[in-house]
Each structure stands twice: as structure tokens, then as C-alpha cells.
Design an enzyme around this catalytic site. Structure first.
Site, PDB file in Angstrom:
ATOM      1  N   ASP A 215       0.832  -1.196   0.000  1.00 30.81           N
ATOM      2  CA  ASP A 215       0.000   0.000   0.000  1.00 30.81           C
ATOM      3  C   ASP A 215       0.873   1.255   0.000  1.00 30.81           C
ATOM      4  OD1 ASP A 215      -2.751   1.116   0.355  1.00 30.81           O
ATOM      5  OD2 ASP A 215      -1.881   1.903   2.206  1.00 30.81           O
TER       6      ASP A 215
ATOM      7  N   GLU B  38       1.647  -0.657  -5.151  1.00 33.10           N
ATOM      8  CA  GLU B  38       0.610   0.326  -5.406  1.00 33.10           C
ATOM      9  C   GLU B  38       1.310   1.679  -5.438  1.00 33.10           C
ATOM     10  OE1 GLU B  38      -3.303   2.582  -3.675  1.00 33.10           O
ATOM     11  OE2 GLU B  38      -1.533   2.163  -2.480  1.00 33.10           O
TER      12      GLU B  38
END
Length: 581
Positions: free
Chosen positions: A225, A300
Site C-alpha cells: 500500500d 501500489e
């Protein structure tokens, strides 16, 4: 009329690879958002046993792997992306034993499992942050985070002018033990998500240990993330830009070199894409290399230009990075062609696969985005009073876009429910919203709840079969009965059966490890390319496209494309056909 194999091929953009390469080079990976996939307990919130019970659906669909969004212990201030304990399962979702059972079941079905890792920040309920607040200014505990003195005569102003990605200031002031105002701490997201200090060796050691904890349990990789946000520019200087991570777009100073920036899908500023992140991923690469089975790291990273994104997938760093430039490209043949070609050119320089994606838990589903008056535009959520998508047109284009994506060499990600054709819940009442971005912007951004509504499994059941009690943590539109799995399974031409056919054909034809050469002669509104023995024709225009008589259609995104002896490809339709006739 000439046959497809005699139409002129332009220069090959991407050469075929080996079908026996590492699994992550050509895998189709399905994202499960745990709270909205399937609920076994009956509390209306999805859980790990619910996922385990539905893994057969994913095997039947034909994907290769599953990515699980966070299920760790968390106060759920940001739906689990605020982690309090990285080595345990939140009771909301089950137990570590439930996770082990899920992993065993997935592996038994031939599915690999990737778990989410959230290293940019922790929850404010993480033990480290509690220690930092208790220890006070100048303590070793505070060095794990980014605490700073405020500006102004009495420290009453934030240390810099950064904004939170969810709206409002990116700094919150603490209160000292004596009740007086204290230092400020940085949180690029919600105030309950304090950013870690990745210059601190203890932080780096801790996350390497977290990697090993889950690798030892048998996971096949990690989706990272905010992979581009962990390291900040030294000194934390002011910045005049505005950031919105929900859609990966921002307004701010233009970069000096926009040569391969084709969509504006990158985040910029002193809080993103600093060169120091690559040292972290090289260390993580070494950790994964100690385990068998081609474990993978997935970035990401909302990064442009694409040459910057390629740095994350160099041989000694990560294995994949989501291609958000592709996701951000409007429904336009020339624009899509540009981003596809640029993606291969840059990824090939580092020997990495291109990793395609159209939807995820942070963006409006592509079945809704493509039904807007500007198809492919990316609002920060859609609600009552906003432009409502054309649901039928959006689905038609979404199916065409997916067939285009799955026909491309490389890896691809599917977001749960897109195989059913789900749109966003675009009429969700604002009183039901839970996304912190909605509250921190005072409702200016609707947020991401619309793409996170629980899945419909059975048309005739309460809650469409999501939960044994019929309870769902967010309400489902009644129109979703038509999208339920049992309403589509076995129905020729349904979205579900189209996905199944495409995935089976992609595997049989080895398209994921194939090559790409543009096919000329179709006009400006058509994307056509050869991948091994398959030709992909995507008609984004308003006129039909006619293919030679006798063309063998393998998969079509809409309808039956054959009329008489010719193959007619309607507008907003993609077909896969045999390259030679």
C-alpha cells in the site's frame, strides 16, 4: 476483402516471452475486499471463513491468484488500512487459524494468495504510537514516527503546509501530559493513521520481520500500500500542490520532463516517489529470495512518468507495479494505444511484466466510469445529485475494456464483482457513508463506499446471499438482483460467462506471456493487435467494423458478432479472433 493475417503489421511493440516463466509475469489476480466478499458469521460484514467458502467461485472463474485487502487487527478507522497489529487477524474477520484454513483451501484449488501490507503508516492504536505519545518529545519511541515542533510563536501552526490525502491538514497536534499543546505528528491519510519514519532502522527491521511472519505461513506475496509514499524529502519542505490519493490525481507544479507521462495519474510532491524507497524494496527482495516459490511484491504506486514507475520493478526490487496510467486513460483508442505502447517500452527496459488494472477498492468501478458523459473520467465517488452513469452503456464498454485488457500480454488484476458486471452504488445515501475522505472533505468527495458494497451471490435471497442473516454493512441496490451470480451462471453471453470464456481462452492461447504487434488498416477508433495466434479487435468508435468472412471468433464482449458470412464488430465491443483463416 483481405484476411486478417495479410493485413499489415506495424513494428512489434513487445516480444513474446516464455509461458514457463515465473507465475506473476502473466497471472490474472482477483482482489478480494474481505468485508464485502462473503459473510459466514451473519453479522453483515465479510470474513475469512466467508472467503474460504467462496474460493470455489474463483477457481471456477479461472483466475490464478487472490489478493486479500487488509484483515489485520484494526480499529477500522479506514476499513483496515489503519493497522494496530500486523501479525494477527482482527476478530471482525476471524482468527489466524481461519487464515491458515483459507490459505490451505486456496492452495488446494491451485490459487496463490497475496496479502496487503500497509507500511506507510500504522493505526493510532498500534502499540508503538501509544508508546510515542506516552514517552513525550525527544524520546526514542517518537523517532519511529514523524513528530515535529509546530511553527508560529507558540508552535500553534503545523510544521509545514502539507494536506492530508483525505482532506484537511496532514498534521495533528498532540497534548502533553500536563494538558498543554505539544508536538505535531504527520499523517498523509486520516489523523488516526500516523506516518512511520522510514529513516529509522527499527521501522525497517520490524517490517522485514512482518514479511517473514506471513511468508512462513505460506503466503505467495504482498501488495504494498502507498509504495511510493514511505520516504519523504529531507526537511519536509512546504509544497504548493494538492493531492488526492483516492483517484491518484493531483494539481501541482508540472514535472520538467513529461515525455512518457501520458495520463496525469501520478502523485507528486516531497511526500511521494523519493529515491530512498528503492533501498527498502531491495532489502525486501532479499527477504523474499530466501523463500521458495517465486514470492512476489506488488507496488501500489501512483507514479508518472512511466519511466519512474519502471524503477519499482527492476530485477532486484518488486515483481509487479499496478499500471494506473492504463486505468486512468479515457475511452479513446488513440489514448489507450499510447499508454499501452509506452507501458511496454518502459517495462521492457527493466525486464518486468506490465500489470494491467481497471478497477479496485479505491476507484469508481469501470462499469460506472465508462457510462459517464466523459467516459473514463474519474470522480471521487458518485452519489445522489451527481451525474448518474448510463448503466447499460457503461457495462457494454466495461466488458469491452476488460476483454481488451485480458488480451494484453502481462499480468492483470480483477476487482471482486466486476466479473458480474457490477456498477458502483451511485445512489448511496450520504448518511450511510463510512469513508473518512467523505467526512474530512465535508462531503466534497463522496469517497469510495460506492465500490465497496457487499457482493450479490443469489438473486432471490435477503442481502442477495451475502450473509446467512441477510444483513449487509452497506445496502445493496435492488437492481443488483440481475447481477447476482446465480442469475448469470450458465447463461450464455452473461458477464460472468464472458469472463470465464475470456480467462479460459487467455490461458489456452498463452496470451499472458505473448507479444504485441499493432495491426493496421482499421481506422482511428479501433485498437487491433496480434498476440501469438490471436488478434484482438476493440471497436471504440460509433461505426461497425467488418472482419473477413470465415473469421473464427474466440470470445466477444457483446452479442453474437457474426452476420451472414462476415463478422461485424459493433461499437463499444471487443472480439478475439483467430489470427489466420
Amino acid at each position: 476483402m483481405t484476411s486478417l493475417d495479410t493485413r499489415p503489421l506495424l513494428a512489434q511493440v513487445h516480444a513474446p516471452g516464455s509461458p514457463d516463466g515465473e507465475w506473476w509475469r502473466d497471472a490474472v489476480i482477483y482482489q478480494v475486499y474481505p468485508r464485502s466478499f462473503a459473510d459466514a458469521s451473519g453479522d453483515g460484514i465479510g470474513d475469512l471463513p466467508g472467503i474460504t467458502g467462496r474460493l470455489g467461485h474463483l477457481a471456477e472463474l479461472g483466475v490464478d491468484a487472490v489478493w486479500l485487502s487488509p484483515f489485520y487487527r484494526s480499529p477500522q478507522a479506514d476499513a483496515g488500512y489503519d493497522v494496530a497489529d500486523y501479525r494477527d487477524v482482527d476478530p471482525l474477520f476471524g482468527t489466524l487459524d481461519d487464515f491458515d484454513a483459507l490459505l490451505a483451501r486456496a492452495h488446494g484449488l491451485g490459487l496463490r494468495v497475496i496479502v496487503d501490507l500497509v507500511p506507510n503508516h500504522t493505526s493510532d492504536e498500534h502499540v508503538w504510537f501509544g508508546e510515542a505519545l506516552a514517552a513525550g518529545p525527544g524520546s526514542a519511541a517518537r523517532e519511529r514516527y514523524l513528530f515535529r515542533e509546530g511553527r508560529g510563536e507558540h508552535g500553534e501552526l503545523p510544521p509545514n503546509n502539507w494536506e492530508s490525502i483525505f482532506g484537511g491538514p496532514a498534521w495533528t497536534r498532540t497534548t502533553d501530559a500536563d494538558g498543554t499543546p505539544g508536538q505535531w505528528y504527520l499523517h498523509l491519510f486520516d489523523s488516526r493513521q500516523p506516518d512511520l519514519n522510514w529513516e529509522h532502522p527499527e521501522v525497517r527491521a520490524e517490517f522485514e520481520d512482518v514479511l517473514r511472519f506471513w511468508l512462513d505461513r505460506g503466503v505467495d506475496g504482498f501488495r504494498i500500500d502507498v509504495a511510493h509514499g514511505m520516504v519523504k524529502e529531507a526537511g519536509l519542505p512546504d509544497w504548493d500542490g494538492h493531492v488526492s490519493m483516492i483517484e491518484g490525481v493531483e494539481d501541482g507544479p508540472e514535472p520538467a520532463d513529461r515525455a512518457d507521462e501520458v495520463t496525469g495519474s501520478g502523485n507528486r510532491g516531497p511526500m511521494f516517489d523519493q529515491d530512498g524507497v528503492h533501498e527498502i524494496y531491495r532489502a525486501w527482495n532479499r527477504v523474499l529470495a530466501q523463500y521458495t516459490g517465486d514470492r512476489a511484491l506488488v507496488a501500489e504506486a501512483w507514479v508518472e512518468p512511466l519511466s519512474r514507475l519502471a524503477l519499482y520493478v527492476r530485477e532486484d526490487e518488486m515483481q509487479q507495479a499496478f499500471n494506473f496510467a492504463f486505468l486512468a486513460t479515457p475511452w479513446d483508442a488513440a489514448a489507450l494505444r499510447d499508454v499501452i505502447e509506452a507501458s511496454y517500452v518502459t517495462a521492457d527496459t527493466v525486464g518486468a511484466p506490465t500489470t494491467w488494472v481497471l478497477s479496485n477498492h479505491d476507484v469508481v468501478r469501470h462499469a460506472s466510469r465508462l457510462g459517464l458523459s466523459v467516459p473514463g473520467s474519474r470522480p471521487n465517488g458518485i452519489g445522489v445529485g451527481d451525474e448518474q452513469p448510463d448503466e447499460q452503456l457503461g457495462l457494454r464498454r466495461a466488458r469491452a475494456a476488460t476483454l481488451l485488457m485480458l488480451g494484453l500480454p502481462g499480468s492483470a488484476y480483477l476487482y471482486q464483482g466486476e466479473e458480474l458486471g457490477l456498477p458502483d452504488h451511485t445512489s448511496l445515501d450520504d448518511t450511510l457513508r463510512q469513508d473518512p475522505a467523505f467526512f474530512r472533505t465535508g462531503g466534497a468527495e463522496r469517497g469510495r463506499d460506492g465500490c465497496r458494497v457487499p457482493l450479490p451471490w443469489a438473486a432471490g435471497e435477503e442481502g442477495f446471499g451475502f450473509s446467512p442473516t441477510g444483513v449487509t454493512w452497506l445496502p445493496q441496490p435492488q437492481s443488483w438482483a440481475a447481477y447476482a451470480l446465480d442469475a448469470q451462471r450458465g447463461v450464455a453471453g452473461s458477464t460472468y460467462e464472458t469472463y470465464r470464456a475470456a480467462l479460459a481462452t487467455r490461458r489456452a492461447e498463452q496470451l499472458g506471456s505473448g507479444g504485441l504487434a499493432w495491426l493496421d488498416g482499421f481506422g482511428p477508433d479501433v485498437l487491433a493487435f496480434a498476440n501469438r495466434d490471436v488478434v484482438v479487435v476493440a471497436n471504440l468508435g460509433t461505426e461497425t467494423v467488418t472482419l473477413p468472412a470465415g473469421t473464427q471468433v474466440l470470445v466477444a464482449s457483446a452479442g453474437e458478432p457474426t452476420t451472414g458470412d462476415a463478422v461485424v464488430v459493433a461499437p463499444d465491443t471487443t472480439v478475439w479472433v483467430r489470427a489466420t483463416v
